[in-house]
Design a protein around this motif. Structure first.
Motif, PDB file in Angstrom:
ATOM      1  N   PHE A  91       0.965  -1.404  -0.057  1.00  0.00           N
ATOM      2  CA  PHE A  91      -0.070  -0.228  -0.002  1.00  0.00           C
ATOM      3  C   PHE A  91       0.689   1.131  -0.236  1.00  0.00           C
ATOM      4  O   PHE A  91       0.623   1.972  -0.815  1.00  0.00           O
ATOM      5  N   TRP A  92       1.769   1.295   0.976  1.00  0.00           N
ATOM      6  CA  TRP A  92       2.561   2.418   0.883  1.00  0.00           C
ATOM      7  C   TRP A  92       3.609   2.675  -0.374  1.00  0.00           C
ATOM      8  O   TRP A  92       3.779   3.880  -0.700  1.00  0.00           O
ATOM      9  N   ALA A  93       3.999   1.490  -0.754  1.00  0.00           N
ATOM     10  CA  ALA A  93       4.782   1.649  -2.181  1.00  0.00           C
ATOM     11  C   ALA A  93       3.896   2.192  -3.320  1.00  0.00           C
ATOM     12  O   ALA A  93       4.338   3.061  -3.846  1.00  0.00           O
ATOM     13  N   ALA A  94       2.383   1.882  -3.469  1.00  0.00           N
ATOM     14  CA  ALA A  94       1.794   2.287  -4.390  1.00  0.00           C
ATOM     15  C   ALA A  94       1.454   3.832  -4.286  1.00  0.00           C
ATOM     16  O   ALA A  94       1.481   4.580  -4.835  1.00  0.00           O
ATOM     17  N   MET A  95       1.309   4.259  -2.763  1.00  0.00           N
ATOM     18  CA  MET A  95       1.123   5.740  -2.396  1.00  0.00           C
ATOM     19  C   MET A  95       2.289   6.576  -2.680  1.00  0.00           C
ATOM     20  O   MET A  95       2.124   7.515  -3.328  1.00  0.00           O
ATOM     21  N   VAL A  96       3.491   5.963  -2.463  1.00  0.00           N
ATOM     22  CA  VAL A  96       4.761   6.898  -2.954  1.00  0.00           C
ATOM     23  C   VAL A  96       4.672   6.835  -4.413  1.00  0.00           C
ATOM     24  O   VAL A  96       4.955   8.121  -4.907  1.00  0.00           O
ATOM     25  N   ALA A  97       4.525   5.908  -5.138  1.00  0.00           N
ATOM     26  CA  ALA A  97       4.643   5.741  -6.640  1.00  0.00           C
ATOM     27  C   ALA A  97       3.544   6.797  -7.179  1.00  0.00           C
ATOM     28  O   ALA A  97       3.892   7.455  -7.906  1.00  0.00           O
ATOM     29  N   GLY A  98       2.361   6.937  -6.518  1.00  0.00           N
ATOM     30  CA  GLY A  98       1.306   7.804  -6.909  1.00  0.00           C
ATOM     31  C   GLY A  98       1.856   9.263  -6.875  1.00  0.00           C
ATOM     32  O   GLY A  98       1.568  10.298  -7.792  1.00  0.00           O
ATOM     33  N   LEU A  99       2.344   9.575  -5.538  1.00  0.00           N
ATOM     34  CA  LEU A  99       2.883  10.862  -5.233  1.00  0.00           C
ATOM     35  C   LEU A  99       3.997  11.270  -6.434  1.00  0.00           C
ATOM     36  O   LEU A  99       4.120  12.447  -6.654  1.00  0.00           O
ATOM     37  N   VAL A 100       5.056  10.233  -6.386  1.00  0.00           N
ATOM     38  CA  VAL A 100       6.072  10.560  -7.437  1.00  0.00           C
ATOM     39  C   VAL A 100       5.440  11.153  -8.666  1.00  0.00           C
ATOM     40  O   VAL A 100       5.821  12.036  -9.331  1.00  0.00           O
ATOM     41  N   PHE A 101       4.495  10.254  -9.258  1.00  0.00           N
ATOM     42  CA  PHE A 101       4.047  10.242 -10.695  1.00  0.00           C
ATOM     43  C   PHE A 101       3.179  11.852 -10.562  1.00  0.00           C
ATOM     44  O   PHE A 101       3.212  12.503 -11.650  1.00  0.00           O
ATOM     45  N   TYR A 102       2.652  12.207  -9.472  1.00  0.00           N
ATOM     46  CA  TYR A 102       1.984  13.614  -9.387  1.00  0.00           C
ATOM     47  C   TYR A 102       2.832  14.644  -9.387  1.00  0.00           C
ATOM     48  O   TYR A 102       2.578  15.697  -9.955  1.00  0.00           O
ATOM     49  N   TRP A 103       4.031  14.656  -8.572  1.00  0.00           N
ATOM     50  CA  TRP A 103       4.803  15.643  -8.376  1.00  0.00           C
ATOM     51  C   TRP A 103       5.985  15.641  -9.038  1.00  0.00           C
ATOM     52  O   TRP A 103       6.309  16.986  -9.235  1.00  0.00           O
ATOM     53  N   VAL A 104       6.524  14.838  -9.670  1.00  0.00           N
ATOM     54  CA  VAL A 104       7.905  14.799 -10.187  1.00  0.00           C
ATOM     55  C   VAL A 104       7.693  15.471 -11.861  1.00  0.00           C
ATOM     56  O   VAL A 104       6.902  14.773 -12.515  1.00  0.00           O
ATOM     57  N   PRO A 105       8.302  16.586 -12.121  1.00  0.00           N
ATOM     58  CA  PRO A 105       8.143  17.048 -13.254  1.00  0.00           C
ATOM     59  C   PRO A 105       8.539  15.882 -14.370  1.00  0.00           C
ATOM     60  O   PRO A 105       9.559  15.491 -14.256  1.00  0.00           O
ATOM     61  N   GLY A 106       8.115  16.014 -15.498  1.00  0.00           N
ATOM     62  CA  GLY A 106       8.541  15.319 -16.768  1.00  0.00           C
ATOM     63  C   GLY A 106       7.754  13.882 -16.742  1.00  0.00           C
ATOM     64  O   GLY A 106       7.769  13.239 -17.813  1.00  0.00           O
ATOM     65  N   LEU A 107       7.209  13.372 -15.594  1.00  0.00           N
ATOM     66  CA  LEU A 107       6.396  12.157 -15.652  1.00  0.00           C
ATOM     67  C   LEU A 107       5.038  12.298 -16.330  1.00  0.00           C
ATOM     68  O   LEU A 107       4.331  11.398 -16.468  1.00  0.00           O
ATOM     69  N   ASP A 108       4.694  13.479 -16.368  1.00  0.00           N
ATOM     70  CA  ASP A 108       3.145  13.718 -16.951  1.00  0.00           C
ATOM     71  C   ASP A 108       3.172  13.215 -18.465  1.00  0.00           C
ATOM     72  O   ASP A 108       2.001  13.150 -19.037  1.00  0.00           O
ATOM     73  N   ARG A 109       4.144  13.052 -18.973  1.00  0.00           N
ATOM     74  CA  ARG A 109       4.243  12.669 -20.338  1.00  0.00           C
ATOM     75  C   ARG A 109       3.442  11.102 -20.640  1.00  0.00           C
ATOM     76  O   ARG A 109       3.191  10.893 -21.661  1.00  0.00           O
ATOM     77  N   TYR A 110       3.825  10.451 -19.431  1.00  0.00           N
ATOM     78  CA  TYR A 110       2.969   9.071 -19.475  1.00  0.00           C
ATOM     79  C   TYR A 110       1.516   9.224 -19.490  1.00  0.00           C
ATOM     80  O   TYR A 110       1.063  10.137 -18.855  1.00  0.00           O
ATOM     81  N   SER A 111       1.085   8.203 -20.100  1.00  0.00           N
ATOM     82  CA  SER A 111      -0.648   8.208 -20.060  1.00  0.00           C
ATOM     83  C   SER A 111      -0.971   7.757 -18.873  1.00  0.00           C
ATOM     84  O   SER A 111      -0.337   7.124 -18.112  1.00  0.00           O
ATOM     85  N   ALA A 112      -2.461   8.269 -18.507  1.00  0.00           N
ATOM     86  CA  ALA A 112      -3.101   7.557 -17.010  1.00  0.00           C
ATOM     87  C   ALA A 112      -2.869   6.041 -16.971  1.00  0.00           C
ATOM     88  O   ALA A 112      -2.480   5.574 -15.758  1.00  0.00           O
TER      89      ALA A 112
END
Lengths: 142, 68
Positions: A91-112
């Protein structure tokens, strides 16, 4: 005819299960990494299927084809405690991954879809590896 | 060993000449469970502690104690 006691059979099966879970999880990570290098755009169907299979393995604890007595021994108090810890870690690994995807610039090029798939994968893989580690550690010197 | 619980499970088992597998069969748990409890890695539930005590013919207090 198998002359071993249920405890011995469950012991052997639960050790094999831990090794199988760790091996499958690592193989999945490697296969997905290679697929990412090949870059086919959207996540392939097989990665979803494999993720779901691993999720099912984590949810049920496996051993569905064995006798109720053997399954109960494989999933006794210690295994259930390891399962709880592993699911928490996933659960915590998924939460951290979600936060990383949301906040780290450049990762928004990936599709949802790709982001969701990665988050689910990280959660499941973490849970499986933690479960396998705890189980193998418990078997040590047994 | 867990700091909040002392246990004498291994001593009680050895005193009765039982292997971990034999005690596991008597208590209806896996050998892994006996191993983790003996090593203090796992704190057993009340039900498991009672089962272990019954299997060894002793009391829970004789197997598990809080430090003074």
């Amino acid at each position: 005819m198998d002359t071993r006691s249920p405890v011995e059979i469950a012991d052997r099966l639960s050790r094999k299960r831990a090794i199988l879970i760790a091996g499958t999880a690592v193989a999945f990570v490697v296969a997905q990494f290679l697929a990412t290098l090949a870059h086919t755009g959207q996540p392939a169907l097989w990665t979803w299927c494999w993720s779901m299979l691993l999720l099912l393995l984590m949810a049920t604890g496996g051993g569905l084809l064995h006798q109720t007595k053997i399954r109960a021994l494989m999933n006794d108090e210690v295994a259930r405690d390891h399962h709880r810890t592993a699911v928490g870690a996933g659960f915590w690994a998924a939460m951290v991954a979600g936060l990383v995807f949301y906040w780290v610039p450049g990762l928004d090029r990936y599709s949802a879809r790709a982001a969701i798939q990665l988050i689910v994968t990280l959660g499941v893989i973490t849970a499986l590896l933690v479960f396998a580690y705890l189980e193998l550690r418990a078997h040590r010197d047994a | 060993m867990h700091e909040q619980l002392r246990n004498r499970l291994r001593q009680a088992r050895v005193r009765r000449n039982l292997t971990q597998a034999e005690l596991a069969t008597l208590a209806d748990v896996s050998r892994k469970t006996i191993n983790t409890v003996e090593n203090g890695v796992f704190i057993p539930s009340t039900v498991l502690a009672l089962r272990l005590a019954r299997a060894l013919g002793t009391s829970v207090e004789a197997l598990f104690q809080l430090p003074e």
